[in-house]
Design a protein around this motif. Sequence first.
Motif, PDB file in Angstrom:
ATOM      1  N   ARG A 119       0.880  -1.153   0.065  1.00  0.00           N
ATOM      2  CA  ARG A 119       0.096  -0.097  -0.139  1.00  0.00           C
ATOM      3  C   ARG A 119       0.775   1.344  -0.118  1.00  0.00           C
ATOM      4  N   GLY A 121       0.190   4.225  -0.762  1.00  0.00           N
ATOM      5  CA  GLY A 121      -0.486   5.400  -0.373  1.00  0.00           C
ATOM      6  C   GLY A 121      -0.438   5.544   1.182  1.00  0.00           C
ATOM      7  N   ALA A 168       6.310   9.183  -2.663  1.00  0.00           N
ATOM      8  CA  ALA A 168       4.976   9.727  -3.634  1.00  0.00           C
ATOM      9  C   ALA A 168       5.021   9.388  -4.842  1.00  0.00           C
ATOM     10  N   TRP A 171       3.570   5.880  -5.672  1.00  0.00           N
ATOM     11  CA  TRP A 171       2.101   5.852  -5.345  1.00  0.00           C
ATOM     12  C   TRP A 171       1.883   6.482  -6.603  1.00  0.00           C
ATOM     13  N   TRP A 172       2.125   7.689  -6.944  1.00  0.00           N
ATOM     14  CA  TRP A 172       1.696   8.354  -7.980  1.00  0.00           C
ATOM     15  C   TRP A 172       1.308   7.699  -9.446  1.00  0.00           C
ATOM     16  N   ARG A 175      -0.899   4.610  -9.184  1.00  0.00           N
ATOM     17  CA  ARG A 175      -2.057   4.478  -8.194  1.00  0.00           C
ATOM     18  C   ARG A 175      -3.271   3.601  -8.885  1.00  0.00           C
TER      19      ARG A 175
END
Length: 184
Positions: A119, A121, A168, A171-172, A175
């Motif tokens: 995960r 995020g 980040a 994640w981006w 996503r």
Amino acid sequence: MSTFSLPAIFIAIPRNPVLAVGLPLALGTLSGLPTSNVVKTAWYQNLRSPPGRPPNGAFPIVWSTLYIAMGYASRLAVKALDSSLLPATQDTLRTALALYWGQLALNLLWTPLFFGLKRPGLALLDCTALTGTTVYLTTLLHEPTGGQSTWLLAPYCAWLGWATYLNAGIWWLNRDLKPSGKKY
């Protein structure tokens, strides 16, 4: 009279230099052990990463060094606490030690969130809190330790800033993937 109390164990551990350095190093090592298996999986291999991701072999070296440095910074904080006569400085140092233990917990939580639960995020939220906590901890310890702790913690803060960027970016860029590695 001090207005901030910290459980005695959180002060006693950094009083012993071997425990101060050894505990975060041992906990960090244990936390990171499952990582070596996960980085070989299709889920990790297929993650898109932002530019500048270091090679996997760099992480154990960097983290071991950072765990040693943060542990010794906790030792410096306790030494400053033991020698301080000013209640305000004692309170600052107790707050800093509470933040030290908090950042260590956040640090140890990141690996299970990112690699265990897959995960990014949630790991990013943890990493952001970890970075902010560590930067604040570093500023609190600067004056009472005569800047010595800053020399130890500044590289950690810089690495956490970089780690937050990487987390980040991962994640981006990913996503749209489920934790299984498949698209939603």
